[in-house]
Write a protein that holds these residues in place. Sequence first.
Motif, PDB file in Angstrom:
ATOM      1  N   ILE A  20      -9.434   4.495   4.924  1.00  0.00           N
ATOM      2  CA  ILE A  20      -8.018   4.704   4.614  1.00  0.00           C
ATOM      3  C   ILE A  20      -7.284   5.215   5.848  1.00  0.00           C
ATOM      4  O   ILE A  20      -6.193   4.733   6.190  1.00  0.00           O
ATOM      5  CB  ILE A  20      -7.874   5.687   3.433  1.00  0.00           C
ATOM      6  CG1 ILE A  20      -8.410   5.040   2.154  1.00  0.00           C
ATOM      7  CG2 ILE A  20      -6.412   6.103   3.254  1.00  0.00           C
ATOM      8  CD1 ILE A  20      -8.533   6.002   0.983  1.00  0.00           C
ATOM      9  N   LEU A  26      -3.620  -0.347  -1.874  1.00  0.00           N
ATOM     10  CA  LEU A  26      -4.456   0.527  -1.047  1.00  0.00           C
ATOM     11  C   LEU A  26      -5.719  -0.205  -0.590  1.00  0.00           C
ATOM     12  O   LEU A  26      -6.057  -0.213   0.600  1.00  0.00           O
ATOM     13  CB  LEU A  26      -4.821   1.782  -1.842  1.00  0.00           C
ATOM     14  CG  LEU A  26      -5.802   2.750  -1.161  1.00  0.00           C
ATOM     15  CD1 LEU A  26      -5.203   3.336   0.111  1.00  0.00           C
ATOM     16  CD2 LEU A  26      -6.221   3.857  -2.124  1.00  0.00           C
ATOM     17  N   ALA A  60      -5.043  -3.010   1.826  1.00  0.00           N
ATOM     18  CA  ALA A  60      -4.807  -2.507   3.181  1.00  0.00           C
ATOM     19  C   ALA A  60      -6.117  -2.236   3.918  1.00  0.00           C
ATOM     20  O   ALA A  60      -6.146  -2.209   5.151  1.00  0.00           O
ATOM     21  CB  ALA A  60      -3.969  -1.228   3.119  1.00  0.00           C
ATOM     22  N   ASP A 104      -0.128   0.256  -6.642  1.00  0.00           N
ATOM     23  CA  ASP A 104      -0.462   1.115  -5.509  1.00  0.00           C
ATOM     24  C   ASP A 104      -1.963   1.084  -5.216  1.00  0.00           C
ATOM     25  O   ASP A 104      -2.386   1.031  -4.052  1.00  0.00           O
ATOM     26  CB  ASP A 104      -0.029   2.558  -5.796  1.00  0.00           C
ATOM     27  CG  ASP A 104       1.470   2.761  -5.662  1.00  0.00           C
ATOM     28  OD1 ASP A 104       2.148   1.890  -5.069  1.00  0.00           O
ATOM     29  OD2 ASP A 104       1.979   3.794  -6.148  1.00  0.00           O
ATOM     30  N   ILE A 114      -2.940   4.799   6.741  1.00  0.00           N
ATOM     31  CA  ILE A 114      -2.388   5.471   5.564  1.00  0.00           C
ATOM     32  C   ILE A 114      -2.651   6.972   5.696  1.00  0.00           C
ATOM     33  O   ILE A 114      -3.792   7.395   5.923  1.00  0.00           O
ATOM     34  CB  ILE A 114      -3.020   4.912   4.276  1.00  0.00           C
ATOM     35  CG1 ILE A 114      -2.688   3.424   4.135  1.00  0.00           C
ATOM     36  CG2 ILE A 114      -2.540   5.687   3.044  1.00  0.00           C
ATOM     37  CD1 ILE A 114      -3.450   2.734   3.021  1.00  0.00           C
ATOM     38  N   LYS A 115      -1.620   7.760   5.566  1.00  0.00           N
ATOM     39  CA  LYS A 115      -1.745   9.201   5.731  1.00  0.00           C
ATOM     40  C   LYS A 115      -2.551   9.796   4.580  1.00  0.00           C
ATOM     41  O   LYS A 115      -2.393   9.414   3.424  1.00  0.00           O
ATOM     42  CB  LYS A 115      -0.364   9.845   5.777  1.00  0.00           C
ATOM     43  CG  LYS A 115      -0.383  11.341   6.067  1.00  0.00           C
ATOM     44  CD  LYS A 115       1.034  11.899   6.150  1.00  0.00           C
ATOM     45  CE  LYS A 115       1.009  13.396   6.393  1.00  0.00           C
ATOM     46  NZ  LYS A 115       2.384  13.961   6.443  1.00  0.00           N
ATOM     47  N   PRO A 167       2.222   4.787   1.278  1.00  0.00           N
ATOM     48  CA  PRO A 167       2.205   5.342   2.636  1.00  0.00           C
ATOM     49  C   PRO A 167       1.285   6.539   2.771  1.00  0.00           C
ATOM     50  O   PRO A 167       0.837   6.865   3.870  1.00  0.00           O
ATOM     51  CB  PRO A 167       3.661   5.735   2.866  1.00  0.00           C
ATOM     52  CG  PRO A 167       4.208   5.976   1.490  1.00  0.00           C
ATOM     53  CD  PRO A 167       3.508   4.996   0.599  1.00  0.00           C
ATOM     54  N   GLU A 168       0.983   7.210   1.650  1.00  0.00           N
ATOM     55  CA  GLU A 168       0.182   8.429   1.707  1.00  0.00           C
ATOM     56  C   GLU A 168      -0.594   8.586   0.404  1.00  0.00           C
ATOM     57  O   GLU A 168      -0.115   8.223  -0.670  1.00  0.00           O
ATOM     58  CB  GLU A 168       1.075   9.648   1.913  1.00  0.00           C
ATOM     59  CG  GLU A 168       0.320  10.970   1.982  1.00  0.00           C
ATOM     60  CD  GLU A 168       1.244  12.154   2.233  1.00  0.00           C
ATOM     61  OE1 GLU A 168       0.741  13.290   2.266  1.00  0.00           O
ATOM     62  OE2 GLU A 168       2.458  11.947   2.389  1.00  0.00           O
ATOM     63  N   ALA A 207       0.829  -1.196   0.000  1.00  0.00           N
ATOM     64  CA  ALA A 207       0.000   0.000   0.000  1.00  0.00           C
ATOM     65  C   ALA A 207       0.865   1.248   0.000  1.00  0.00           C
ATOM     66  O   ALA A 207       1.946   1.261   0.603  1.00  0.00           O
ATOM     67  CB  ALA A 207      -0.924   0.007   1.221  1.00  0.00           C
TER      68      ALA A 207
END
Length: 530
Positions: A324, A411, A414, A407, A329-330, A306-307, A304
């Motif tokens: 999210i 995402l 996650a 990605d 995840i930021k 990180p942001e 995933a």
Amino acid sequence: MTAIDPNGPVGVVGTGTMGQGIAQVALLAGHPVRLYDVAPGRASMAADAIVARLNRLVDKGRLTTAERDAAHAALQPVTELAGMADAHLVIEAILEELGAKQQLFTALETVVPEDCLLATNTSSLSVTAVAGALRRPGRFVGLHFFNPAPLLPLVEVVSGYATDASAATRVYDTAAAWGKTPVRCADTPGFIVNRVARPFYAEAFRLLEERAADPATIDAVLRDCGGFRMGPFELTDLIGQDVNAAVTHSVWEAFFRDPKFTPSQAQRRLVEAGLHGRKAGRGWFDHGEGASAPLPHTADPCQAPPEVTVSGNLGPAQELTELIAAAGIKIAYAEQPAVGVGQRPPAEPHGAILLPDGTELRLTDGRLATNTHGPDRIVFDLALDYRAATRIALAPGDRVAQQSLADAVGLFQALGKQVSVIQDTPGLVVARTVALLVDLAAETVSQGAATDTDVDTAMRLGVNYPLGPLAWGDRLGARWVTDLLDALHDLYPGGRYAPSLLLRRCAATGRTLLRPAPEGTGAETRKGAG
């Protein structure tokens, strides 16, 4: 209540699965039942089968021995139609052939009392046409049970062109007295359920024909993301491909080949090959001994990002922002430019999730992910409930980088979702299916075939949809559904995806599809209207 006398005899003609089930329902409601079949000895065999089922209910503790004995005593096989001479209601469940039904009911008219109600359990023929041969068509009604009749609560009460309102009301109240949930419907092709449900099958088959995904994957997405109990491929294998295809073709012909009801070439080939589903050992799937269930396409684990950046409101997918954040995840939020007086709103109606390289991840809006006027995007499917969904479908544009797709997959993984990557196809799987269900439900209401509440009740109870389509449309917003269908219509001109007038009106005014009950009335009052 104007239900027939609870002690009045009920006649059932036809002793197949439906006839036996209807007879069991009437018996357990306390009626004497006269059971008739044109084939010699078949009525007695059916009575024995009904008693055997009653015995099993006793064994399971669902019926007392006294109730079983009373029902057994009230069940009478008869060898001639004259055995229906004292019936208060006669229900027909013979073969789906107009001439046979007309011949039966014209014969019954010479036998039964003048106040006896006559009802057909047809699922595909016109109630008006069956009644057209009768001397007194006003007492003739459609009474469509769903299989298995003793278990499924829904009954469609169908008024033909000549049906008296009092006859329809008596049949409606009788079904309610039997513990069923009746809904009223005009004599429209497919009635409510078999009319409104067509896109559930048709869009899945079209996705297969366009090679967007395989049957197991489409089924899994509609189940695990859309909240449907079964996928259309496994369900039609259970129903029988020949049966499902025949209903689809009947509705299509009855609507003068309206493109909204066009049958599937892929399903026709199955039927022509004799691959009718479970009963044939093979349909869309292999049901032979030792065959394993096919697995849906599921993406391999990915990392995933990180942001991510959220730009704008995600509309029906806004819940994803909370998920999210909860996954650690930021999230950065992009500022949106204000729309001044006289200025046009942004071209994109809803926001997007921006991946680290700037690739947009958007809820499908009916357009392709491959963008002819800018960078490609990745689109994801509509979910009934993003928090509860266990699978999501993604479709990347043709020029999306593999890392961007990884990605996007990571995402959603996650967030606890399995991911099915499908081909770039307008509206993906759940969104286009739901939008068309909403549209056909709205059209059914706008044409006066049934009330809004009856349509939603029928679709929840008749085919176990997680929401009534009109309630689902209100949750999404008529504007969102209309915009998605307009985008599909642009890509597939011809009328199949053109939104109904009621849907357009609701989109323009903000009015809900499922209207609130008038002040001072209850839901039950509206439910019985029509």
